[in-house]
Structure formats: C-alpha cells, structure tokens
Design a protein around this motif. Structure first.
Motif, PDB file in Angstrom:
ATOM      1  N   ILE A 197      26.322  14.152   0.263  1.00 49.72           N
ATOM      2  CA  ILE A 197      24.937  14.332   0.670  1.00 49.72           C
ATOM      3  C   ILE A 197      24.117  13.305  -0.107  1.00 49.72           C
ATOM      4  O   ILE A 197      24.244  13.223  -1.331  1.00 49.72           O
ATOM      5  CB  ILE A 197      24.405  15.740   0.298  1.00 49.72           C
ATOM      6  CG1 ILE A 197      25.360  16.835   0.751  1.00 49.72           C
ATOM      7  CG2 ILE A 197      22.985  15.946   0.827  1.00 49.72           C
ATOM      8  CD1 ILE A 197      25.298  17.201   2.181  1.00 49.72           C
ATOM      9  N   VAL A 198      23.334  12.534   0.594  1.00 48.57           N
ATOM     10  CA  VAL A 198      22.491  11.519  -0.054  1.00 48.57           C
ATOM     11  C   VAL A 198      21.037  11.907   0.190  1.00 48.57           C
ATOM     12  O   VAL A 198      20.592  11.952   1.333  1.00 48.57           O
ATOM     13  CB  VAL A 198      22.765  10.118   0.541  1.00 48.57           C
ATOM     14  CG1 VAL A 198      21.924   9.066  -0.160  1.00 48.57           C
ATOM     15  CG2 VAL A 198      24.239   9.769   0.430  1.00 48.57           C
ATOM     16  N   THR A 199      20.333  12.196  -0.860  1.00 44.16           N
ATOM     17  CA  THR A 199      18.973  12.699  -0.675  1.00 44.16           C
ATOM     18  C   THR A 199      18.057  12.354  -1.845  1.00 44.16           C
ATOM     19  O   THR A 199      18.535  12.124  -2.960  1.00 44.16           O
ATOM     20  CB  THR A 199      19.006  14.239  -0.489  1.00 44.16           C
ATOM     21  OG1 THR A 199      17.659  14.727  -0.405  1.00 44.16           O
ATOM     22  CG2 THR A 199      19.695  14.940  -1.640  1.00 44.16           C
ATOM     23  N   GLY A 200      16.783  12.363  -1.547  1.00 44.86           N
ATOM     24  CA  GLY A 200      15.808  12.184  -2.618  1.00 44.86           C
ATOM     25  C   GLY A 200      15.571  13.471  -3.383  1.00 44.86           C
ATOM     26  O   GLY A 200      15.022  13.451  -4.480  1.00 44.86           O
ATOM     27  N   ARG A 201      15.989  14.562  -2.829  1.00 43.62           N
ATOM     28  CA  ARG A 201      15.782  15.853  -3.497  1.00 43.62           C
ATOM     29  C   ARG A 201      16.607  15.926  -4.782  1.00 43.62           C
ATOM     30  O   ARG A 201      17.604  15.232  -4.930  1.00 43.62           O
ATOM     31  CB  ARG A 201      16.211  16.987  -2.572  1.00 43.62           C
ATOM     32  CG  ARG A 201      15.223  17.298  -1.442  1.00 43.62           C
ATOM     33  CD  ARG A 201      15.757  18.464  -0.672  1.00 43.62           C
ATOM     34  NE  ARG A 201      14.969  18.882   0.461  1.00 43.62           N
ATOM     35  CZ  ARG A 201      14.064  19.863   0.432  1.00 43.62           C
ATOM     36  NH1 ARG A 201      13.793  20.495  -0.698  1.00 43.62           N
ATOM     37  NH2 ARG A 201      13.444  20.228   1.548  1.00 43.62           N
ATOM     38  N   CYS A 202      16.198  16.852  -5.654  1.00 44.34           N
ATOM     39  CA  CYS A 202      16.955  16.990  -6.899  1.00 44.34           C
ATOM     40  C   CYS A 202      18.234  17.798  -6.642  1.00 44.34           C
ATOM     41  O   CYS A 202      18.355  18.509  -5.646  1.00 44.34           O
ATOM     42  CB  CYS A 202      16.112  17.619  -7.994  1.00 44.34           C
ATOM     43  SG  CYS A 202      15.792  19.358  -7.733  1.00 44.34           S
ATOM     44  N   ARG A 203      19.179  17.649  -7.550  1.00 41.86           N
ATOM     45  CA  ARG A 203      20.499  18.216  -7.372  1.00 41.86           C
ATOM     46  C   ARG A 203      20.487  19.748  -7.179  1.00 41.86           C
ATOM     47  O   ARG A 203      21.104  20.277  -6.252  1.00 41.86           O
ATOM     48  CB  ARG A 203      21.366  17.870  -8.582  1.00 41.86           C
ATOM     49  CG  ARG A 203      22.793  18.352  -8.443  1.00 41.86           C
ATOM     50  CD  ARG A 203      23.441  18.604  -9.772  1.00 41.86           C
ATOM     51  NE  ARG A 203      23.660  17.378 -10.523  1.00 41.86           N
ATOM     52  CZ  ARG A 203      24.521  17.299 -11.544  1.00 41.86           C
ATOM     53  NH1 ARG A 203      25.244  18.338 -11.894  1.00 41.86           N
ATOM     54  NH2 ARG A 203      24.638  16.183 -12.217  1.00 41.86           N
ATOM     55  N   ASP A 204      19.781  20.445  -8.067  1.00 38.74           N
ATOM     56  CA  ASP A 204      19.790  21.904  -7.988  1.00 38.74           C
ATOM     57  C   ASP A 204      19.263  22.394  -6.652  1.00 38.74           C
ATOM     58  O   ASP A 204      19.814  23.303  -6.044  1.00 38.74           O
ATOM     59  CB  ASP A 204      18.942  22.515  -9.112  1.00 38.74           C
ATOM     60  CG  ASP A 204      19.606  22.323 -10.459  1.00 38.74           C
ATOM     61  OD1 ASP A 204      20.772  21.875 -10.476  1.00 38.74           O
ATOM     62  OD2 ASP A 204      18.962  22.603 -11.484  1.00 38.74           O
ATOM     63  N   LYS A 205      18.202  21.741  -6.240  1.00 30.78           N
ATOM     64  CA  LYS A 205      17.561  22.164  -4.993  1.00 30.78           C
ATOM     65  C   LYS A 205      18.522  22.004  -3.820  1.00 30.78           C
ATOM     66  O   LYS A 205      18.764  22.936  -3.055  1.00 30.78           O
ATOM     67  CB  LYS A 205      16.314  21.303  -4.786  1.00 30.78           C
ATOM     68  CG  LYS A 205      15.416  21.732  -3.686  1.00 30.78           C
ATOM     69  CD  LYS A 205      14.670  23.007  -3.980  1.00 30.78           C
ATOM     70  CE  LYS A 205      13.408  22.788  -4.792  1.00 30.78           C
ATOM     71  NZ  LYS A 205      12.732  24.047  -5.128  1.00 30.78           N
ATOM     72  N   VAL A 206      19.102  20.816  -3.710  1.00 31.40           N
ATOM     73  CA  VAL A 206      19.943  20.581  -2.538  1.00 31.40           C
ATOM     74  C   VAL A 206      21.253  21.375  -2.641  1.00 31.40           C
ATOM     75  O   VAL A 206      21.763  21.898  -1.655  1.00 31.40           O
ATOM     76  CB  VAL A 206      20.160  19.069  -2.283  1.00 31.40           C
ATOM     77  CG1 VAL A 206      21.182  18.461  -3.198  1.00 31.40           C
ATOM     78  CG2 VAL A 206      20.552  18.821  -0.848  1.00 31.40           C
TER      79      VAL A 206
END
Ligand SMILES: O=P(O)(O)OC[C@H]1O[C@H](O[C@H]2O[C@H](CO)[C@@H](O)[C@H](O)[C@H]2O)[C@H](O)[C@@H](O)[C@@H]1O
Length: 231
Positions: A197-206
């Motif tokens: 998963i590649v995202t701008g969100r932070c790790r815990d959230k995603v």
C-alpha cells in the motif's frame, strides 16, 4: 520486474492504470521495491537494469508500464496460456515490453504526466479531455492479455493507493473504511504477489483500516516503510 500501480483516474473511474502519469508514487513504488524484493536473478537483472537505465536517462521518470493506444499492427498476440502464475511470476516473453520501453518517447511521457495531473476535473467542457485521457491511459482491466504478455519472466508486484482505490471517498477521512470483501481480495492478491500500500497517510491509520499483516506499507509519503509481519 513489472510494477502494477493501482490508483484512480481523474475521471473517477476506479481502475487499474498502466500509465506513466503517477511519477511520484511510481518512483516511490520503485524505491520500495528496491528495498523489499529479493536480489534479482541473472535473468531478471537484465530487465531491471533496463528500467534503471531509463530512470537515469529520464531524470527519474516513472518506470511504470506504458502501453500506447493499441493499433491492430502493434497489438501483441494474445498469450496462449496464462494459467502459469506461480509465486508472482508469469511465463511470457519480456522482449515486447522492453522494446516498447526503449522506443518510448520521454517527452511524451512528461507531457502525458502533466496532462494526467489536473488539479480538478471540470464538468462537461472537459468531456473531450476525459476521452483523450482515457485513450492514452487505458484501464489495465481492458488490456489483460497485453499485461500478461508483457509480464513474461518478470516478477509482478502490486502497489495500491488507499483512498478511493481500496476505500470509498467519504467526508470524514477517519471513516474511509474498506469493505470486508476488499480485504479478502487484497489478502488473495498478496498470496501470489508482493503487495504494497503506497499512501500519504500515516502507518497506524492505514494499517488500522487494512489490517493485513501480509502486506508492505509505504506510508507518510514513503517516509515510513514496513514489511509484512505475517506470511
Ligand atoms: O496521498 P494519498 O495516499 O493519495 O492520499 C490522499 C488523501 O487521502 C485522504 O483524503 C481523501 O480521502 C478522504 C476519505 O475518503 C476524503 O475525505 C478526502 O476528501 C480525500 O482527499 C487523506 O485523508 C488525506 O490525508 C490524503 O492526503
């Protein structure tokens, strides 16, 4: 190696895109893959060095697969057998893909990156632009045979955006939950291919949304990369 980067198009059509239009994410995907994939075999390293060379020459243009709009003469023959997905590898010739990679027009890539990165898709006036975008960035779901053809001998790796790709867009970002069905599909994909998963969100959230230890997570715009915690 074949990167399959899944995100959404500006036309809001959830799709699997084969395009060079996601430069940051695709380059990030490339960087992530360098960290998480095993060293390439001699056979695969030839392919990988082609991609690296292109990256260098293009000043960092995405190595994502680019397939120009197909014409009857350029269409590769459909593979005779595509049941051979074993451990993330497909058994088809890579020559066609490499030729396309080498013959592709770098300026064209950059132009299409610009064209494919509008700040906002506007209403009906842009209908023609939308059609043009779709023409030059066709959904991979409609090019399945060509993807398989291009995949011969390569390791396939999936990179998936989160918002609007795995989850619906909702007003409250904390409630962008993915469905159970989507989670099951993701788990199945990860059984066959390295999946990130590649995202701008932070790790815990995603991670709290996805809840799958089998995946890689490249979060906080790639600043925080985590490997699988579960086989
Ligand atoms: O960098 P990305 O991984 O592509 O994330 C882009 C943004 O995604 C999230 O916002 C989007 O989804 C929200 C929930 O559906 C929605 O409310 C918002 O309008 C969308 O832009 C995330 O909340 C943002 O931080 C990311 O920048």
């Amino acid at each position: 190696m074949l990167f399959i980067y899944v995100s959404v198009s500006p036309t809001n059509a959830p799709s699997l895109l084969l395009c060079p239009s996601l430069p940051v994410s695709a380059r990030l995907a490339y960087a992530v893959s360098a960290r998480i994939l095993p060293p390439p075999s001699p056979h695969r390293s030839a392919v990988s060095s082609q991609i690296r060379r292109r990256l260098h020459e293009d000043g960092g243009v995405s190595p994502a697969v680019t397939l120009p709009p197909s014409s009857p003469s350029s269409k590769p023959p459909p593979p005779s057998n595509y049941d051979s997905v074993i451990g993330g590898f497909l058994g088809f010739s890579s020559n066609h893909f490499i030729k396309r990679l080498e013959g592709s027009n770098v300026n064209g890539w950059i132009d299409s990156m610009r064209a494919a990165s509008p700040t906002r898709v506007k209403s009906s006036k842009n209908y023609q632009e939308k059609c043009s975008w779709i023409l030059y960035h066709p959904s991979a779901l409609k090019l399945f045979d060509q993807i398989l053809f291009c995949s011969k001998g390569k390791q396939i790796m999936f990179f998936l955006d989160y918002d609007r790709t795995l989850s619906p867009i909702v007003a409250d970002p904390d409630k962008a939950f993915m469905t159970r069905k989507m989670r099951g599909t993701l788990r199945d994909v990860a059984k066959y291919f390295p999946t990130a998963i590649v995202t701008g969100r932070c790790r815990d959230k995603v991670f709290n949304f996805v809840k799958l230890g089998e995946l890689y997570y490249a979060t906080s715009h790639g600043m925080d990369i985590m490997g699988p915690t579960k086989n």
